[in-house]
Write a protein that holds these residues in place. Structure first.
Motif, PDB file in Angstrom:
ATOM      1  N   GLY A  88       0.790  -1.225   0.000  1.00 48.08           N
ATOM      2  CA  GLY A  88       0.000   0.000   0.000  1.00 48.08           C
ATOM      3  C   GLY A  88       0.820   1.271   0.000  1.00 48.08           C
ATOM      4  N   ALA A  89       2.120   1.152   0.216  1.00 50.78           N
ATOM      5  CA  ALA A  89       2.973   2.343   0.264  1.00 50.78           C
ATOM      6  C   ALA A  89       3.138   2.941  -1.128  1.00 50.78           C
ATOM      7  CB  ALA A  89       4.344   1.988   0.823  1.00 50.78           C
ATOM      8  N   THR A  90       3.190   4.272  -1.170  1.00 51.68           N
ATOM      9  CA  THR A  90       3.575   4.978  -2.384  1.00 51.68           C
ATOM     10  C   THR A  90       5.006   5.435  -2.139  1.00 51.68           C
ATOM     11  OG1 THR A  90       1.317   5.660  -2.849  1.00 51.68           O
ATOM     12  CG2 THR A  90       3.076   6.927  -3.910  1.00 51.68           C
ATOM     13  N   VAL A  91       5.904   4.953  -2.988  1.00 51.37           N
ATOM     14  CA  VAL A  91       7.340   5.156  -2.767  1.00 51.37           C
ATOM     15  C   VAL A  91       7.937   5.925  -3.937  1.00 51.37           C
ATOM     16  CG1 VAL A  91       9.531   3.989  -2.273  1.00 51.37           C
ATOM     17  CG2 VAL A  91       7.373   2.930  -1.571  1.00 51.37           C
ATOM     18  N   ARG A  92       8.666   6.990  -3.597  1.00 52.52           N
ATOM     19  CA  ARG A  92       9.391   7.742  -4.620  1.00 52.52           C
ATOM     20  C   ARG A  92      10.848   7.319  -4.525  1.00 52.52           C
ATOM     21  NH1 ARG A  92      11.621  13.103  -4.910  1.00 52.52           N
ATOM     22  NH2 ARG A  92      10.935  13.445  -2.767  1.00 52.52           N
ATOM     23  N   ILE A  93      11.385   6.877  -5.663  1.00 51.88           N
ATOM     24  CA  ILE A  93      12.766   6.399  -5.712  1.00 51.88           C
ATOM     25  C   ILE A  93      13.524   7.143  -6.805  1.00 51.88           C
ATOM     26  CG2 ILE A  93      12.255   4.089  -4.825  1.00 51.88           C
ATOM     27  CD1 ILE A  93      12.289   3.064  -7.723  1.00 51.88           C
ATOM     28  N   VAL A  94      14.839   7.090  -6.728  1.00 55.37           N
ATOM     29  CA  VAL A  94      15.675   7.692  -7.760  1.00 55.37           C
ATOM     30  C   VAL A  94      16.678   6.632  -8.223  1.00 55.37           C
ATOM     31  CG1 VAL A  94      17.350   8.679  -6.111  1.00 55.37           C
ATOM     32  CG2 VAL A  94      17.131   9.663  -8.399  1.00 55.37           C
ATOM     33  N   ASP A  95      16.846   6.534  -9.536  1.00 59.39           N
ATOM     34  CA  ASP A  95      17.826   5.632 -10.130  1.00 59.39           C
ATOM     35  C   ASP A  95      19.206   6.209  -9.824  1.00 59.39           C
ATOM     36  OD1 ASP A  95      19.694   4.480 -12.031  1.00 59.39           O
ATOM     37  OD2 ASP A  95      17.937   3.667 -13.066  1.00 59.39           O
ATOM     38  N   GLU A  96      20.056   5.444  -9.169  1.00 57.95           N
ATOM     39  CA  GLU A  96      21.366   5.943  -8.760  1.00 57.95           C
ATOM     40  C   GLU A  96      22.304   6.199  -9.938  1.00 57.95           C
ATOM     41  OE1 GLU A  96      22.446   2.988  -5.816  1.00 57.95           O
ATOM     42  OE2 GLU A  96      21.530   4.178  -4.212  1.00 57.95           O
ATOM     43  N   ASP A  97      22.027   5.606 -11.101  1.00 61.52           N
ATOM     44  CA  ASP A  97      22.871   5.817 -12.279  1.00 61.52           C
ATOM     45  C   ASP A  97      22.410   7.006 -13.109  1.00 61.52           C
ATOM     46  OD1 ASP A  97      24.445   3.620 -11.610  1.00 61.52           O
ATOM     47  OD2 ASP A  97      23.171   2.236 -12.756  1.00 61.52           O
ATOM     48  N   THR A  98      21.091   7.140 -13.299  1.00 60.90           N
ATOM     49  CA  THR A  98      20.577   8.161 -14.219  1.00 60.90           C
ATOM     50  C   THR A  98      19.949   9.357 -13.506  1.00 60.90           C
ATOM     51  OG1 THR A  98      18.374   7.160 -14.345  1.00 60.90           O
ATOM     52  CG2 THR A  98      20.037   6.366 -15.932  1.00 60.90           C
ATOM     53  N   ASP A  99      19.790   9.290 -12.193  1.00 60.39           N
ATOM     54  CA  ASP A  99      19.115  10.330 -11.398  1.00 60.39           C
ATOM     55  C   ASP A  99      17.650  10.521 -11.800  1.00 60.39           C
ATOM     56  OD1 ASP A  99      21.245  10.841  -9.727  1.00 60.39           O
ATOM     57  OD2 ASP A  99      22.068  12.414 -11.025  1.00 60.39           O
ATOM     58  N   GLN A 100      17.074   9.551 -12.499  1.00 60.50           N
ATOM     59  CA  GLN A 100      15.668   9.620 -12.896  1.00 60.50           C
ATOM     60  C   GLN A 100      14.799   9.166 -11.723  1.00 60.50           C
ATOM     61  OE1 GLN A 100      14.656   7.137 -16.224  1.00 60.50           O
ATOM     62  NE2 GLN A 100      12.563   7.882 -16.326  1.00 60.50           N
ATOM     63  N   GLU A 101      13.822  10.002 -11.380  1.00 60.13           N
ATOM     64  CA  GLU A 101      12.923   9.675 -10.276  1.00 60.13           C
ATOM     65  C   GLU A 101      11.676   8.960 -10.789  1.00 60.13           C
ATOM     66  OE1 GLU A 101      11.922  12.889  -7.658  1.00 60.13           O
ATOM     67  OE2 GLU A 101      14.023  13.459  -7.386  1.00 60.13           O
ATOM     68  N   LYS A 102      11.183   8.023  -9.974  1.00 64.85           N
ATOM     69  CA  LYS A 102       9.958   7.300 -10.285  1.00 64.85           C
ATOM     70  C   LYS A 102       9.162   7.168  -8.999  1.00 64.85           C
ATOM     71  CE  LYS A 102      12.079   4.527 -13.904  1.00 64.85           C
ATOM     72  NZ  LYS A 102      12.506   3.220 -14.323  1.00 64.85           N
ATOM     73  N   THR A 103       7.843   7.113  -9.151  1.00 67.65           N
ATOM     74  CA  THR A 103       6.964   6.915  -7.998  1.00 67.65           C
ATOM     75  C   THR A 103       6.102   5.689  -8.261  1.00 67.65           C
ATOM     76  OG1 THR A 103       6.920   9.281  -7.559  1.00 67.65           O
ATOM     77  CG2 THR A 103       5.195   7.962  -6.540  1.00 67.65           C
ATOM     78  N   TYR A 104       6.099   4.767  -7.304  1.00 69.73           N
ATOM     79  CA  TYR A 104       5.324   3.545  -7.431  1.00 69.73           C
ATOM     80  C   TYR A 104       4.458   3.345  -6.194  1.00 69.73           C
ATOM     81  CZ  TYR A 104       8.548   2.118 -11.164  1.00 69.73           C
ATOM     82  OH  TYR A 104       9.280   2.039 -12.318  1.00 69.73           O
ATOM     83  N   THR A 105       3.269   2.795  -6.403  1.00 63.21           N
ATOM     84  CA  THR A 105       2.419   2.355  -5.308  1.00 63.21           C
ATOM     85  C   THR A 105       2.414   0.836  -5.334  1.00 63.21           C
ATOM     86  OG1 THR A 105       1.051   4.327  -5.484  1.00 63.21           O
ATOM     87  CG2 THR A 105       0.112   2.458  -4.292  1.00 63.21           C
ATOM     88  N   ILE A 106       2.655   0.228  -4.185  1.00 61.22           N
ATOM     89  CA  ILE A 106       2.724  -1.233  -4.103  1.00 61.22           C
ATOM     90  C   ILE A 106       1.319  -1.768  -3.848  1.00 61.22           C
ATOM     91  CG2 ILE A 106       3.729  -3.193  -2.887  1.00 61.22           C
ATOM     92  CD1 ILE A 106       6.120  -1.347  -2.234  1.00 61.22           C
ATOM     93  N   VAL A 107       0.827  -2.559  -4.794  1.00 59.98           N
ATOM     94  CA  VAL A 107      -0.540  -3.081  -4.752  1.00 59.98           C
ATOM     95  C   VAL A 107      -0.530  -4.597  -4.972  1.00 59.98           C
ATOM     96  CG1 VAL A 107      -1.533  -0.898  -5.558  1.00 59.98           C
ATOM     97  CG2 VAL A 107      -0.887  -2.639  -7.217  1.00 59.98           C
ATOM     98  N   GLY A 108      -1.713  -5.195  -4.930  1.00 59.67           N
ATOM     99  CA  GLY A 108      -1.840  -6.622  -5.179  1.00 59.67           C
ATOM    100  C   GLY A 108      -1.689  -6.953  -6.663  1.00 59.67           C
ATOM    101  N   ASP A 109      -1.402  -8.203  -6.962  1.00 56.74           N
ATOM    102  CA  ASP A 109      -1.193  -8.646  -8.343  1.00 56.74           C
ATOM    103  C   ASP A 109      -2.325  -8.262  -9.295  1.00 56.74           C
ATOM    104  OD1 ASP A 109       1.246  -9.742  -7.633  1.00 56.74           O
ATOM    105  OD2 ASP A 109       0.475 -11.788  -7.433  1.00 56.74           O
ATOM    106  N   PRO A 110      -3.613  -8.444  -8.921  1.00 57.93           N
ATOM    107  CA  PRO A 110      -4.681  -8.175  -9.887  1.00 57.93           C
ATOM    108  C   PRO A 110      -4.817  -6.715 -10.289  1.00 57.93           C
ATOM    109  CG  PRO A 110      -5.544  -9.333  -7.950  1.00 57.93           C
ATOM    110  CD  PRO A 110      -4.125  -8.991  -7.679  1.00 57.93           C
ATOM    111  N   GLU A 111      -4.360  -5.786  -9.463  1.00 61.69           N
ATOM    112  CA  GLU A 111      -4.544  -4.367  -9.758  1.00 61.69           C
ATOM    113  C   GLU A 111      -3.266  -3.689 -10.244  1.00 61.69           C
ATOM    114  OE1 GLU A 111      -5.416  -2.100  -6.069  1.00 61.69           O
ATOM    115  OE2 GLU A 111      -4.927  -3.977  -5.057  1.00 61.69           O
ATOM    116  N   ALA A 112      -2.195  -4.447 -10.408  1.00 54.99           N
ATOM    117  CA  ALA A 112      -0.919  -3.878 -10.833  1.00 54.99           C
ATOM    118  C   ALA A 112      -0.995  -3.365 -12.278  1.00 54.99           C
ATOM    119  CB  ALA A 112       0.183  -4.920 -10.713  1.00 54.99           C
ATOM    120  N   ASP A 113      -0.391  -2.210 -12.494  1.00 58.02           N
ATOM    121  CA  ASP A 113      -0.289  -1.605 -13.821  1.00 58.02           C
ATOM    122  C   ASP A 113       0.915  -0.665 -13.766  1.00 58.02           C
ATOM    123  OD1 ASP A 113      -0.489  -0.289 -16.243  1.00 58.02           O
ATOM    124  OD2 ASP A 113      -2.508   0.488 -15.884  1.00 58.02           O
ATOM    125  N   ALA A 114       2.074  -1.172 -14.170  1.00 58.80           N
ATOM    126  CA  ALA A 114       3.319  -0.407 -14.048  1.00 58.80           C
ATOM    127  C   ALA A 114       3.257   0.920 -14.792  1.00 58.80           C
ATOM    128  CB  ALA A 114       4.497  -1.237 -14.535  1.00 58.80           C
TER     129      ALA A 114
END
Length: 157
Positions: A88-114
């Motif tokens: 259920g967490a919404t996590v903002r991460i940064v790629d250590e190589d490219t400095d590109q930021e992404k935000t993901y919400t961790i959900v169950g398999d049936p509702e996943a949509d990258a």
């Protein structure tokens, strides 16, 4: 059978899809089959075979949705909190190589949509993030090789 974790929003979306498939798609497909049947010889009737295939696909998805909803373990993300990453967490991460930021919400398999920023709890990146805190680095082994990320922010919304 094992429970399927999902958010309240994911449960609502699957319920709406089930209702649409039963109330709208099923009658529309039955009508298409009846119409194609009226054209005569079924052995060489492409419309009939296409409609039957649509019916098979729709009925299969209805059964899948009914099973998922019956096994749903609905988790209210608004009641979650903490400093570590979990379902259920919404996590903002940064790629250590490219400095590109992404935000993901961790959900169950049936509702996943990258593409919409919702990743499955069983995905490699989500598994790497579980239990980590802001500032922690994670390494994810992907088909393109290992990638390093740093966790910038964790929210439960």
């Amino acid at each position: 059978m094992e429970k399927v974790p999902m958010t309240k929003n994911g449960h609502v979306q699957l319920t709406e899809e089930l209702e649409r498939r039963v109330a709208i798609e099923r009658p529309r497909i039955i009508e298409a089959i009846s119409e194609a049947r009226a054209h005569g010889d079924l052995s060489e009737n492409a419309e009939y075979h296409a409609a039957k295939e649509m019916q098979s696909h729709n009925e299969g998805r209805i059964k899948e949705l009914e099973t998922l909803l019956a096994l749903a373990d609905i988790i209210d993300v608004t009641k979650l909190s903490g400093d570590t990453v979990k379902f259920g967490a919404t996590v903002r991460i940064v790629d250590e190589d490219t400095d590109q930021e992404k935000t993901y919400t961790i959900v169950g398999d049936p509702e996943a949509d990258a593409s919409a920023g919702r990743i499955s709890i069983s995905s490699p990146i989500a598994r790497a993030m579980i239990g980590k805190e802001v500032g922690d680095s994670i390494e994810v082994t992907a088909p393109g090789g290992a990638r390093g990320y740093e966790i910038l922010e964790i929210n439960y919304v």
